[in-house]
Design an enzyme around this catalytic site. Structure first.
Site, mmCIF file in Angstrom:
data_model
loop_
_atom_site.group_PDB
_atom_site.id
_atom_site.type_symbol
_atom_site.label_atom_id
_atom_site.label_comp_id
_atom_site.label_asym_id
_atom_site.label_seq_id
_atom_site.Cartn_x
_atom_site.Cartn_y
_atom_site.Cartn_z
ATOM 1 N N PRO A 18 0.827 -1.220 0.000
ATOM 2 C CA PRO A 18 0.000 0.000 0.000
ATOM 3 C C PRO A 18 0.854 1.261 0.000
ATOM 4 O O PRO A 18 1.846 1.335 0.724
ATOM 5 C CB PRO A 18 -0.794 -0.121 1.314
ATOM 6 N N MET A 19 0.472 2.219 -0.825
ATOM 7 C CA MET A 19 1.169 3.512 -0.851
ATOM 8 C C MET A 19 0.178 4.637 -1.111
ATOM 9 O O MET A 19 -0.458 4.664 -2.181
ATOM 10 C CB MET A 19 2.233 3.529 -1.959
ATOM 11 N N GLN A 87 -6.812 -1.197 1.561
ATOM 12 C CA GLN A 87 -6.255 -0.946 2.894
ATOM 13 C C GLN A 87 -7.012 0.179 3.581
ATOM 14 O O GLN A 87 -7.192 1.269 3.029
ATOM 15 C CB GLN A 87 -4.772 -0.594 2.853
ATOM 16 N N CYS A 116 1.237 2.981 9.955
ATOM 17 C CA CYS A 116 1.492 4.363 9.540
ATOM 18 C C CYS A 116 1.963 5.215 10.718
ATOM 19 O O CYS A 116 1.267 5.332 11.724
ATOM 20 C CB CYS A 116 0.242 4.979 8.916
ATOM 21 N N LYS A 155 -1.406 -5.013 8.355
ATOM 22 C CA LYS A 155 -0.003 -4.663 8.104
ATOM 23 C C LYS A 155 0.549 -3.939 9.322
ATOM 24 O O LYS A 155 -0.039 -2.941 9.773
ATOM 25 C CB LYS A 155 0.098 -3.772 6.865
ATOM 26 N N HIS A 183 6.420 -4.959 8.214
ATOM 27 C CA HIS A 183 7.458 -4.021 7.772
ATOM 28 C C HIS A 183 8.515 -4.020 8.887
ATOM 29 O O HIS A 183 8.195 -3.687 10.031
ATOM 30 C CB HIS A 183 6.821 -2.626 7.571
ATOM 31 N N GLY A 215 9.612 -3.962 3.507
ATOM 32 C CA GLY A 215 10.673 -3.070 3.962
ATOM 33 C C GLY A 215 11.979 -3.331 3.223
ATOM 34 O O GLY A 215 13.011 -2.769 3.568
HETATM 35 C C1 FNR Z 1 4.047 4.078 2.061
HETATM 36 N N1 FNR Z 1 3.745 3.123 3.027
HETATM 37 C C2 FNR Z 1 2.433 2.894 3.365
HETATM 38 N N2 FNR Z 1 2.116 1.878 4.203
HETATM 39 C C3 FNR Z 1 0.817 1.560 4.465
HETATM 40 O O1 FNR Z 1 0.567 0.611 5.204
HETATM 41 N N3 FNR Z 1 -0.174 2.319 3.913
HETATM 42 C C4 FNR Z 1 0.057 3.371 3.086
HETATM 43 O O2 FNR Z 1 -0.877 4.002 2.574
HETATM 44 C C5 FNR Z 1 1.409 3.704 2.824
HETATM 45 N N4 FNR Z 1 1.740 4.784 2.034
HETATM 46 C C6 FNR Z 1 3.019 4.923 1.561
HETATM 47 C C7 FNR Z 1 3.303 5.868 0.577
HETATM 48 C C8 FNR Z 1 4.571 5.942 0.031
HETATM 49 C C9 FNR Z 1 4.854 6.939 -1.061
HETATM 50 C C10 FNR Z 1 5.596 5.089 0.516
HETATM 51 C C11 FNR Z 1 6.985 5.157 -0.058
HETATM 52 C C12 FNR Z 1 5.338 4.195 1.524
HETATM 53 C C13 FNR Z 1 4.773 2.203 3.520
HETATM 54 C C14 FNR Z 1 5.018 1.068 2.539
HETATM 55 O O3 FNR Z 1 3.855 0.288 2.322
HETATM 56 C C15 FNR Z 1 6.128 0.138 3.033
HETATM 57 O O4 FNR Z 1 5.782 -0.385 4.275
HETATM 58 C C16 FNR Z 1 7.480 0.842 3.175
HETATM 59 O O5 FNR Z 1 7.742 1.730 2.110
HETATM 60 C C17 FNR Z 1 8.599 -0.195 3.235
HETATM 61 O O6 FNR Z 1 8.582 -1.037 2.090
HETATM 62 P P1 FNR Z 1 9.630 -0.822 0.890
HETATM 63 O O7 FNR Z 1 9.469 0.577 0.389
HETATM 64 O O8 FNR Z 1 11.007 -1.018 1.494
HETATM 65 O O9 FNR Z 1 9.303 -1.867 -0.129
#
Ligand code: FNR
Length: 339
Positions: A18-19, A87, A116, A155, A183, A215
């Site tokens: 999720p992002m 999510q 978050c 998560k 994460h 992560g």
């Molecule tokens: C996130 N992350 C995140 N996590 C989550 O649970 N909900 C969300 O809406 C978001 N939004 C979000 C936006 C952006 C731009 C980033 C870069 C990250 C966290 C993400 O899902 C993840 O846990 C972390 O980025 C670590 O994973 P990676 O980046 O190492 O693969």
């Protein structure tokens, strides 16, 4: 007769994590095209969804959740129906359930964000604030598991102490969730901090349900690194965020594609599903990174309208054709209703 489960399975999967802002429909479809098995939406806050009405958009072929101010809070389509997990940001079991019931027929799963670290989430008792409230975690997740027909997942981030992380993960498992994404950073840690592979490994060893390792973007730069990360954590699956944000073809077993190809494919979906131009611009900006300094990058930053962005990647004609198609469809529907 044996019951065939239609629920989403979370083992042996490569997942778009999720992002916020990034995980909207065009990016999710692109990730699926490139090989992602499951795609998570951006976090959607429960009370935002509560204010929405569900519409079938016959022009685009989508299902839209639209709020009173006509913002499209969530747009989805049949292409992702069996692979998309919504999510949710929530701190309330009752509210979470109402929202989950509202969307359950349109998604394959509901995930609760317990990671978050943003002030907005913590102050609202959501996201990582839940890591310190096991009773509430139990309530929210078990209410959802009992109440909806689709898969429920969660998560989390790790806690400073390994035993506390495992205890919370076990409590989460006891609610009946289908999987848990971990994460490997604490609430206070940022991407520059080492991801705690060994903690994910310990959680995976302690649980029977699939654990999704997350992560790892710092150590994943090509497709084969995804499996390396999975093996290092001994988790069932891997969820990727930043690497996918920068170049979504990370999901491609054959290897990554040049950025221009990714942007073109992304723009095509953004046009096909009439994605909000601010969101389209944001996502392309994340992909461009330092290329924003180039001539085209600068022109892109000045672009305000979707046709200006499309022009920079030779997509203006495609945009015009699609827009005409949408207008024709809208006209047909108007005539049909006028009968
Ligand atoms: C996130 N992350 C995140 N996590 C989550 O649970 N909900 C969300 O809406 C978001 N939004 C979000 C936006 C952006 C731009 C980033 C870069 C990250 C966290 C993400 O899902 C993840 O846990 C972390 O980025 C670590 O994973 P990676 O980046 O190492 O693969």
């Amino acid at each position: 007769m044996e019951q065939v489960s239609l629920r989403l399975k979370f083992d042996n999967k490569i997942i778009l994590a999720p992002m916020v802002r990034v995980g909207t429909l065009p990016m999710r479809l692109l990730a699926l095209d490139f090989g992602a098995d499951i795609v998570f939406t951006e976090e959607l806050i429960d009370y935002r969804l509560l204010k929405c009405q569900r519409f079938t958009n016959k022009i685009l072929g989508t299902i839209d959740y639209i709020d009173d101010d006509e913002n499209i809070v969530f747009r989805t389509c049949s292409k992702e129906r069996n692979k998309v997990v919504l999510q949710m940001g929530t701190c309330d079991p009752g509210r979470a359930l109402v929202v989950a019931k509202m969307v359950e027929k349109d998604v394959a799963g509901i995930d609760v964000n317990m990671g978050c670290p943003k002030e907005f989430s913590i102050k609202g008792g959501m996201g990582a604030a839940l890591l310190k409230q096991p009773d509430k975690v139990y309530n929210i997740l078990s209410t959802l598991v009992r109440g909806v027909s689709c898969s429920v997942t969660c998560k989390m981030r790790v806690l400073p102490e390994l035993e506390d992380t495992i205890a919370l993960a076990k409590l989460i498992e006891s609610t009946g969730v289908a999987a848990l994404t971990v994460h490997g950073r604490t609430k206070e840690e940022r991407p520059q901090h080492q991801n705690r592979t060994h903690v994910i490994q310990a959680v995976a060893a302690a649980l029977s349900i699939p654990v999704i390792a997350n992560g790892g973007s710092g150590e994943i730069s090509c497709y084969s690194d995804i499996e390396k990360f999975r093996r290092a954590t001994n988790a069932s699956s891997v969820a990727i965020a930043r690497q996918a944000e920068w170049n979504c073809s990370i999901f491609r077993p054959e290897g990554k594609l040049p950025l221009d190809e990714i942007i073109l494919a992304y723009l095509k979906y953004a046009i096909d599903y009439d994605n909000n131009v601010i969101n389209t611009k944001y996502c392309i900006q994340q992909m461009l990174g330092s290329l924003q300094e180039t001539l085209r990058g600068k022109a892109f930053l000045n672009a305000q309208q979707v046709h200006e962005i499309c022009e920079l990647w030779g997509m203006k004609e495609y945009l015009q054709t699609k827009q005409k198609e949408f207008e024709d469809r809208a006209e047909k529907l108007r005539k049909l209703h006028a009968r």
